[in-house]
Write a protein that holds these residues in place. Structure first.
Motif, PDB file in Angstrom:
ATOM      1  N   ALA A   1      -8.235  27.229 -30.794  1.00 64.72           N
ATOM      2  CA  ALA A   1      -7.331  27.120 -31.804  1.00 64.72           C
ATOM      3  C   ALA A   1      -6.245  26.086 -31.667  1.00 64.72           C
ATOM      4  O   ALA A   1      -5.715  26.279 -30.290  1.00 64.72           O
ATOM      5  CB  ALA A   1      -6.777  28.024 -32.793  1.00 64.72           C
ATOM      6  N   SER A   2      -5.829  25.222 -32.511  1.00 67.08           N
ATOM      7  CA  SER A   2      -4.697  24.460 -32.090  1.00 67.08           C
ATOM      8  C   SER A   2      -3.354  24.690 -32.680  1.00 67.08           C
ATOM      9  O   SER A   2      -2.332  24.202 -32.573  1.00 67.08           O
ATOM     10  CB  SER A   2      -5.116  22.937 -32.404  1.00 67.08           C
ATOM     11  OG  SER A   2      -6.180  22.440 -31.942  1.00 67.08           O
ATOM     12  N   GLY A   3      -3.518  25.958 -33.827  1.00 67.65           N
ATOM     13  CA  GLY A   3      -2.276  26.321 -34.231  1.00 67.65           C
ATOM     14  C   GLY A   3      -2.612  27.633 -34.741  1.00 67.65           C
ATOM     15  O   GLY A   3      -3.615  28.030 -34.870  1.00 67.65           O
ATOM     16  N   TYR A   4      -1.185  28.229 -34.813  1.00 67.16           N
ATOM     17  CA  TYR A   4      -1.210  29.887 -35.422  1.00 67.16           C
ATOM     18  C   TYR A   4       0.096  29.714 -36.416  1.00 67.16           C
ATOM     19  O   TYR A   4       1.255  29.679 -36.053  1.00 67.16           O
ATOM     20  CB  TYR A   4      -0.676  30.419 -33.984  1.00 67.16           C
ATOM     21  CG  TYR A   4      -1.195  31.878 -34.431  1.00 67.16           C
ATOM     22  CD1 TYR A   4      -2.628  32.477 -33.960  1.00 67.16           C
ATOM     23  CD2 TYR A   4      -0.444  33.007 -34.951  1.00 67.16           C
ATOM     24  CE1 TYR A   4      -2.642  33.705 -34.130  1.00 67.16           C
ATOM     25  CE2 TYR A   4      -0.433  34.072 -35.068  1.00 67.16           C
ATOM     26  CZ  TYR A   4      -1.853  34.820 -34.529  1.00 67.16           C
ATOM     27  OH  TYR A   4      -1.948  36.112 -34.935  1.00 67.16           O
TER      28      TYR A   4
ATOM     29  N   HIS B   1      -0.155  21.030 -30.572  1.00 68.21           N
ATOM     30  CA  HIS B   1      -0.213  22.521 -31.107  1.00 68.21           C
ATOM     31  C   HIS B   1       0.823  22.850 -32.035  1.00 68.21           C
ATOM     32  O   HIS B   1       2.168  22.231 -31.746  1.00 68.21           O
ATOM     33  CB  HIS B   1      -0.175  23.241 -29.784  1.00 68.21           C
ATOM     34  CG  HIS B   1      -1.603  23.403 -29.117  1.00 68.21           C
ATOM     35  ND1 HIS B   1      -2.349  22.304 -28.306  1.00 68.21           N
ATOM     36  CD2 HIS B   1      -2.598  24.123 -29.207  1.00 68.21           C
ATOM     37  CE1 HIS B   1      -3.240  22.605 -28.048  1.00 68.21           C
ATOM     38  NE2 HIS B   1      -3.554  23.927 -28.417  1.00 68.21           N
ATOM     39  N   TYR B   2       0.647  23.628 -32.869  1.00 67.56           N
ATOM     40  CA  TYR B   2       1.598  24.049 -33.743  1.00 67.56           C
ATOM     41  C   TYR B   2       1.698  25.793 -33.587  1.00 67.56           C
ATOM     42  O   TYR B   2       0.650  26.320 -33.959  1.00 67.56           O
ATOM     43  CB  TYR B   2       1.376  23.709 -35.214  1.00 67.56           C
ATOM     44  CG  TYR B   2       2.688  24.204 -36.009  1.00 67.56           C
ATOM     45  CD1 TYR B   2       3.693  23.522 -36.292  1.00 67.56           C
ATOM     46  CD2 TYR B   2       2.975  25.533 -36.582  1.00 67.56           C
ATOM     47  CE1 TYR B   2       4.843  23.932 -37.063  1.00 67.56           C
ATOM     48  CE2 TYR B   2       3.720  25.895 -37.422  1.00 67.56           C
ATOM     49  CZ  TYR B   2       4.719  25.183 -37.494  1.00 67.56           C
ATOM     50  OH  TYR B   2       5.813  25.587 -38.382  1.00 67.56           O
ATOM     51  N   ILE B   3       2.763  26.263 -33.231  1.00 65.78           N
ATOM     52  CA  ILE B   3       2.796  27.883 -33.232  1.00 65.78           C
ATOM     53  C   ILE B   3       4.228  28.095 -34.077  1.00 65.78           C
ATOM     54  O   ILE B   3       5.064  27.615 -33.908  1.00 65.78           O
ATOM     55  CB  ILE B   3       3.153  28.158 -31.728  1.00 65.78           C
ATOM     56  CG1 ILE B   3       2.051  27.847 -30.666  1.00 65.78           C
ATOM     57  CG2 ILE B   3       3.202  29.793 -31.801  1.00 65.78           C
ATOM     58  CD1 ILE B   3       0.802  28.080 -31.001  1.00 65.78           C
ATOM     59  N   TYR B   4       3.754  29.327 -34.932  1.00 65.32           N
ATOM     60  CA  TYR B   4       5.061  29.575 -35.782  1.00 65.32           C
ATOM     61  C   TYR B   4       6.114  30.029 -34.813  1.00 65.32           C
ATOM     62  O   TYR B   4       5.991  30.743 -33.991  1.00 65.32           O
ATOM     63  CB  TYR B   4       4.557  30.733 -36.494  1.00 65.32           C
ATOM     64  CG  TYR B   4       5.589  31.175 -37.597  1.00 65.32           C
ATOM     65  CD1 TYR B   4       5.767  30.358 -38.707  1.00 65.32           C
ATOM     66  CD2 TYR B   4       6.380  32.361 -37.411  1.00 65.32           C
ATOM     67  CE1 TYR B   4       6.809  30.857 -39.576  1.00 65.32           C
ATOM     68  CE2 TYR B   4       7.057  32.854 -38.286  1.00 65.32           C
ATOM     69  CZ  TYR B   4       7.346  31.976 -39.683  1.00 65.32           C
ATOM     70  OH  TYR B   4       8.358  32.562 -40.517  1.00 65.32           O
TER      71      TYR B   4
END
Length: 218
Positions: free
Chosen positions: A99-102, A124-127
């Motif tokens: 996955a590239s984000g969460y 990437h995007y992480i909360y």
């Protein structure tokens, strides 16, 4: 932009569609919906969307396993995990699966579109509040969280653009310095302001000073 939704709750999928179709930043074409992990795999292989919004807890096959299979067969498809789980184990497993984000479901109305845009740009995007989990820490001081947040929130290119904006460069001057179009500079500026919650240029300057992106010697 061709997008697929994978979530076993029809009402939630309906809400997601409303948010995405109302977006003024990006245009979405929702090409298919899956209500379990196996269906997500089958539809991904058949429809080959640009990005999949994937829940974790689904029947037949969970979202992490589905993500792993999809990425093995179609590595160019982006997967963004959208879940209620804040546990670091799920976060790490999702990223390991490809996955590239969460993003957390509780932030779907404020974070989802920006997260999709970031992922589609190859980043990437992480909360933000989950970022410390990646470092194996469960308790961080406010200062430590700020430092990690600043380090991970913006990409290296975004920091470059932010620095020039904070130093008073015009968009035309920034485009010349970085060899990118003025339109691209404007896109970066919009994204940066959304990420750091800036409403005006003075907010950008304060952020740049706070996190050492510029100093009083620049």
């Amino acid at each position: 932009m061709r997008i697929m939704l994978a979530d076993d709750h029809p009402v939630f999928r309906s809400g997601l569609k409303s948010i995405l179709l109302a977006s003024e930043k990006l245009r979405f074409d929702i090409v298919c919906e899956a209500e379990n992990g196996q269906e997500a795999v089958d539809l991904a292989l058949e429809m080959e969307p640009d990005i999949i919004i994937m829940d974790i807890n689904m029947p037949e096959k969970d979202g992490i396993e589905a993500t792993k299979i999809i990425k093995e067969k179609l590595p160019d498809i982006k997967v963004l995990i959208l879940t209620m789980y804040t546990d670091e184990a799920y976060l790490k497993a999702g990223l390991k699966a490809g996955a590239s984000g969460y993003v957390l479901k509780r932030a779907v109305d404020t974070e989802l579109v920006s997260a999709i845009q970031t992922v589609l740009n190859g980043e990437h995007y992480i909360y933000p509040t989950l970022i410390p989990s990646l470092y194996g820490k469960t308790i961080l001081s406010e200062t430590e969280i700020d430092q990690v947040h600043a380090e991970e929130l913006l990409s290296p290119r975004e920091k470059e653009v932010l620095k020039f904006i904070a130093l008073g460069y015009t968009q035309k001057e920034i485009s010349a310095e970085l060899f990118i179009s003025i339109k691209t500079v404007d896109t970066y500026k919009t994204r940066i302001m959304e990420k750091i919650g800036a409403k005006r240029k003075s907010n950008i300057v304060r952020y740049a000073l706070k996190y050492g992106i510029i100093t009083d010697k620049d």
